[in-house]
Design a protein around this motif. Structure first.
Motif, PDB file in Angstrom:
ATOM      1  N   LYS A  32     -23.184 -54.199  14.126  1.00  0.00           N
ATOM      2  CA  LYS A  32     -22.765 -53.805  15.483  1.00  0.00           C
ATOM      3  C   LYS A  32     -21.931 -54.907  16.132  1.00  0.00           C
ATOM      4  CE  LYS A  32     -24.525 -51.829  19.780  1.00  0.00           C
ATOM      5  NZ  LYS A  32     -25.729 -51.407  20.533  1.00  0.00           N
ATOM      6  N   ARG A  33     -22.255 -56.158  15.839  1.00  0.00           N
ATOM      7  CA  ARG A  33     -21.514 -57.285  16.421  1.00  0.00           C
ATOM      8  C   ARG A  33     -20.052 -57.281  16.005  1.00  0.00           C
ATOM      9  NH1 ARG A  33     -22.378 -62.549  15.140  1.00  0.00           N
ATOM     10  NH2 ARG A  33     -23.378 -62.044  13.160  1.00  0.00           N
ATOM     11  N   THR A  34     -19.748 -56.628  14.885  1.00  0.00           N
ATOM     12  CA  THR A  34     -18.377 -56.647  14.369  1.00  0.00           C
ATOM     13  C   THR A  34     -17.521 -55.524  14.950  1.00  0.00           C
ATOM     14  OG1 THR A  34     -18.774 -55.206  12.443  1.00  0.00           O
ATOM     15  CG2 THR A  34     -19.280 -57.551  12.189  1.00  0.00           C
ATOM     16  N   GLY A  35     -18.091 -54.700  15.824  1.00  0.00           N
ATOM     17  CA  GLY A  35     -17.349 -53.579  16.388  1.00  0.00           C
ATOM     18  C   GLY A  35     -16.057 -54.026  17.060  1.00  0.00           C
ATOM     19  N   LEU A  43     -23.741 -47.551  11.403  1.00  0.00           N
ATOM     20  CA  LEU A  43     -24.142 -47.281  10.031  1.00  0.00           C
ATOM     21  C   LEU A  43     -25.057 -46.074   9.944  1.00  0.00           C
ATOM     22  CD1 LEU A  43     -25.048 -50.916   8.865  1.00  0.00           C
ATOM     23  CD2 LEU A  43     -22.833 -49.773   8.750  1.00  0.00           C
ATOM     24  N   GLY A  44     -25.094 -45.427   8.789  1.00  0.00           N
ATOM     25  CA  GLY A  44     -26.087 -44.383   8.556  1.00  0.00           C
ATOM     26  C   GLY A  44     -25.532 -43.030   8.187  1.00  0.00           C
ATOM     27  N   GLY A  45     -24.247 -42.802   8.415  1.00  0.00           N
ATOM     28  CA  GLY A  45     -23.672 -41.508   8.054  1.00  0.00           C
ATOM     29  C   GLY A  45     -23.313 -41.460   6.583  1.00  0.00           C
ATOM     30  N   PHE A  46     -22.814 -40.300   6.145  1.00  0.00           N
ATOM     31  CA  PHE A  46     -22.370 -40.164   4.752  1.00  0.00           C
ATOM     32  C   PHE A  46     -21.013 -40.815   4.531  1.00  0.00           C
ATOM     33  CE2 PHE A  46     -25.540 -36.800   4.989  1.00  0.00           C
ATOM     34  CZ  PHE A  46     -26.228 -37.004   3.798  1.00  0.00           C
ATOM     35  N   GLY A  47     -20.307 -41.046   5.615  1.00  0.00           N
ATOM     36  CA  GLY A  47     -19.019 -41.732   5.549  1.00  0.00           C
ATOM     37  C   GLY A  47     -18.838 -42.524   6.826  1.00  0.00           C
ATOM     38  N   ALA A  48     -17.860 -43.411   6.846  1.00  0.00           N
ATOM     39  CA  ALA A  48     -17.601 -44.242   8.018  1.00  0.00           C
ATOM     40  C   ALA A  48     -16.250 -43.861   8.605  1.00  0.00           C
ATOM     41  CB  ALA A  48     -17.631 -45.716   7.627  1.00  0.00           C
ATOM     42  N   LEU A  49     -16.206 -43.716   9.916  1.00  0.00           N
ATOM     43  CA  LEU A  49     -14.988 -43.285  10.589  1.00  0.00           C
ATOM     44  C   LEU A  49     -14.299 -44.462  11.272  1.00  0.00           C
ATOM     45  CD1 LEU A  49     -16.364 -40.079  12.366  1.00  0.00           C
ATOM     46  CD2 LEU A  49     -15.464 -40.309  10.049  1.00  0.00           C
ATOM     47  N   PHE A  50     -12.962 -44.389  11.334  1.00  0.00           N
ATOM     48  CA  PHE A  50     -12.198 -45.391  12.067  1.00  0.00           C
ATOM     49  C   PHE A  50     -10.996 -44.705  12.682  1.00  0.00           C
ATOM     50  CE2 PHE A  50      -9.361 -48.876  12.907  1.00  0.00           C
ATOM     51  CZ  PHE A  50     -10.215 -49.883  13.319  1.00  0.00           C
ATOM     52  N   GLY A 131     -18.242 -62.985   8.418  1.00  0.00           N
ATOM     53  CA  GLY A 131     -16.862 -63.044   7.943  1.00  0.00           C
ATOM     54  C   GLY A 131     -15.991 -61.996   8.620  1.00  0.00           C
ATOM     55  N   CYS A 132     -16.543 -60.804   8.791  1.00  0.00           N
ATOM     56  CA  CYS A 132     -15.802 -59.736   9.476  1.00  0.00           C
ATOM     57  C   CYS A 132     -15.527 -60.109  10.930  1.00  0.00           C
ATOM     58  CB  CYS A 132     -16.595 -58.431   9.412  1.00  0.00           C
ATOM     59  SG  CYS A 132     -16.625 -57.650   7.786  1.00  0.00           S
ATOM     60  N   LEU A 133     -16.542 -60.642  11.597  1.00  0.00           N
ATOM     61  CA  LEU A 133     -16.398 -61.033  13.000  1.00  0.00           C
ATOM     62  C   LEU A 133     -15.283 -62.057  13.164  1.00  0.00           C
ATOM     63  CD1 LEU A 133     -17.765 -60.578  15.778  1.00  0.00           C
ATOM     64  CD2 LEU A 133     -19.185 -62.568  15.291  1.00  0.00           C
ATOM     65  N   ARG A 134     -15.256 -63.049  12.277  1.00  0.00           N
ATOM     66  CA  ARG A 134     -14.232 -64.102  12.358  1.00  0.00           C
ATOM     67  C   ARG A 134     -12.842 -63.584  12.021  1.00  0.00           C
ATOM     68  NH1 ARG A 134     -16.906 -69.261   9.166  1.00  0.00           N
ATOM     69  NH2 ARG A 134     -19.005 -69.130  10.054  1.00  0.00           N
ATOM     70  N   SER A 135     -12.778 -62.449  11.335  1.00  0.00           N
ATOM     71  CA  SER A 135     -11.490 -61.888  10.918  1.00  0.00           C
ATOM     72  C   SER A 135     -11.027 -60.744  11.805  1.00  0.00           C
ATOM     73  CB  SER A 135     -11.588 -61.371   9.475  1.00  0.00           C
ATOM     74  OG  SER A 135     -12.036 -62.376   8.623  1.00  0.00           O
ATOM     75  N   GLY A 136     -11.866 -60.361  12.765  1.00  0.00           N
ATOM     76  CA  GLY A 136     -11.485 -59.277  13.662  1.00  0.00           C
ATOM     77  C   GLY A 136     -11.573 -57.902  13.050  1.00  0.00           C
ATOM     78  N   CYS A 137     -12.350 -57.755  11.956  1.00  0.00           N
ATOM     79  CA  CYS A 137     -12.485 -56.424  11.363  1.00  0.00           C
ATOM     80  C   CYS A 137     -13.938 -55.960  11.441  1.00  0.00           C
ATOM     81  CB  CYS A 137     -11.967 -56.383   9.928  1.00  0.00           C
ATOM     82  SG  CYS A 137     -12.906 -57.311   8.719  1.00  0.00           S
ATOM     83  N   ALA A 138     -14.134 -54.674  11.462  1.00  0.00           N
ATOM     84  CA  ALA A 138     -15.455 -54.089  11.650  1.00  0.00           C
ATOM     85  C   ALA A 138     -16.127 -53.822  10.314  1.00  0.00           C
ATOM     86  CB  ALA A 138     -15.345 -52.781  12.434  1.00  0.00           C
ATOM     87  N   LEU A 139     -17.405 -54.177  10.214  1.00  0.00           N
ATOM     88  CA  LEU A 139     -18.212 -53.797   9.057  1.00  0.00           C
ATOM     89  C   LEU A 139     -18.751 -52.404   9.353  1.00  0.00           C
ATOM     90  CD1 LEU A 139     -19.645 -54.385   6.376  1.00  0.00           C
ATOM     91  CD2 LEU A 139     -21.446 -55.547   7.674  1.00  0.00           C
ATOM     92  N   ILE A 140     -18.161 -51.382   8.718  1.00  0.00           N
ATOM     93  CA  ILE A 140     -18.491 -50.013   9.110  1.00  0.00           C
ATOM     94  C   ILE A 140     -19.288 -49.254   8.053  1.00  0.00           C
ATOM     95  CG2 ILE A 140     -16.501 -49.838  10.649  1.00  0.00           C
ATOM     96  CD1 ILE A 140     -15.128 -48.089   8.569  1.00  0.00           C
TER      97      ILE A 140
END
Length: 348
Positions: A32-35, A43-50, A131-140
């Motif tokens: 959630k911190r990487t949002g 997290l938790g679905g069958f796929g991740a949306l962006f 790593g994601c947080l420092r790179s500005g990308c979301a762990l989805i």
């Protein structure tokens, strides 16, 4: 013959679904911190949306990269120092994406093990989130695979998948020309390539992972596990400032193999090996293994983790921008006629 009263369970076969569910709950706060703008759901679905439109893109081209951490994992597992390998995993993917001119947007991970240990897995995945947080990308999203019989003891493996975007027509490399300057950004050590040779050198030296590091303070194992540096935010700032014609992430193959990947046909690079100091870890590896300089430059990053190919009239301003962003910058050479990389001076 007596009959078995209760049928077999998945847990008896060695797979604990409850442990997997517990891990997901444990890592949700880290993810959630990487949002960021564009993240649609947790997290938790069958796929991740962006949502690319919400991320601010008008006519985007997607860029994808996948990588692992290699046998650096062996040292992490053997020493129990697991917190940095997640950062390595992200860095190996997102540092590649930015070389195409793309902003990393989201990341997915694959964690495979023989028996899921929640605390250990959480430390690794929390490192991925960092790593994601420092790179500005979301762990989805991601996958945790518990596969008894495939991995033994506390062994596990990691793979990462990053997706980024850029506006159409903004891809790199572009306009690389004779006279362009090479700006080298310092590495934070060995990063995540060449560890099969590193482990062989340690074996030849007769050292244990808990022995004092010959090239740094602290134990050898911990020193060799310094995470791969994340260059994304400074590199994107440089690209947006103008004058960047190409970037090369210096991974397996070193400067020798990676720099030519951003040079057009008919152009080569001349690199001044006296432009930066060889970090002590590489000097120790080279001396202990009796490595020739050419082998060192083709196996390891040798202290330069990212190279920017920039217009000569922008080199000074971009050096200042990158230094202000926290990078150690050296003008290591230039682009000229020819092919491949020609070296001047000596590292060793």
């Amino acid at each position: 013959m007596s009959e078995r009263k209760n049928g077999l369970t998945y847990a008896e076969a060695g797979v604990d679904i409850d442990a997997g569910n517990a891990l997901v709950e444990r890592i949700k706060p880290a993810a959630k911190r990487t949002g960021r703008a564009g993240t649609v759901a947790g997290l938790g679905g069958f796929g991740a949306l962006f949502d690319l439109k919400a991320a601010g893109y008008l006519d985007p081209v997607l860029v994808a990269a996948t990588d692992g951490v290699g046998t650096k994992l062996r040292i992490a597992i053997d020493t129990g120092h697991l917190d940095g390998v997640g950062i390595d995993l992200v860095a190996m993917c997102v540092n590649d994406l930015v070389c195409q001119g793309a902003e990393p947007l989201f990341f997915l991970d694959y964690f495979a093990t023989g028996k899921l240990e929640i605390d250990e897995a959480a430390r690794v995945i929390e490192g991925i989130a960092e790593g994601c947080l420092r790179s500005g990308c979301a762990l989805i999203g991601g996958e945790t695979a518990e596969m008894p019989g495939m991995y033994h003891g506390g062994d596990f493996d990691l793979a990462g998948f990053a997706v980024g975007a850029m506006e159409r027509g903004h891809d790199l490399p572009a306009n690389v020309a004779e006279g362009d300057v090479l700006l080298g950004l310092a590495s934070d050590g060995v990063h995540s390539n060449g560890y099969s040779l590193v482990r062989k050198v340690v074996e030849v030296a007769g050292l244990g992972w808990d022995a004092p590091a010959p090239f740094a303070d602290g134990p050898l194992g911990a020193a060799l596990l310094a995470p791969t540096r994340l260059y994304v935010k400074p590199a994107l700032a440089a690209i947006r400032a103008g004058g960047v014609h190409g970037l090369a992430h210096i991974t397996g193959g070193g400067l020798t193999e990676n720099l030519p990947r951003v040079l057009p046909e008919g152009l080569g690079a001349t690199v001044d090996l006296g432009a930066w100091d060889l970090p002590p870890v590489f000097r120790w590896l080279a001396e202990t293994a009796g490595l020739a300089e050419a082998e060192l430059l083709k196996t390891f990053n040798a202290g330069i983790g990212m190279v920017l190919v920039v217009a000569e009239d922008r080199a000074e301003a971009l050096t200042a921008l990158l230094a202000e962003a926290g990078e150690t910058v050296a003008r290591i050479g230039r682009v000229g006629p020819g092919q491949g990389v020609a070296y001047e001076g000596r590292l060793l």
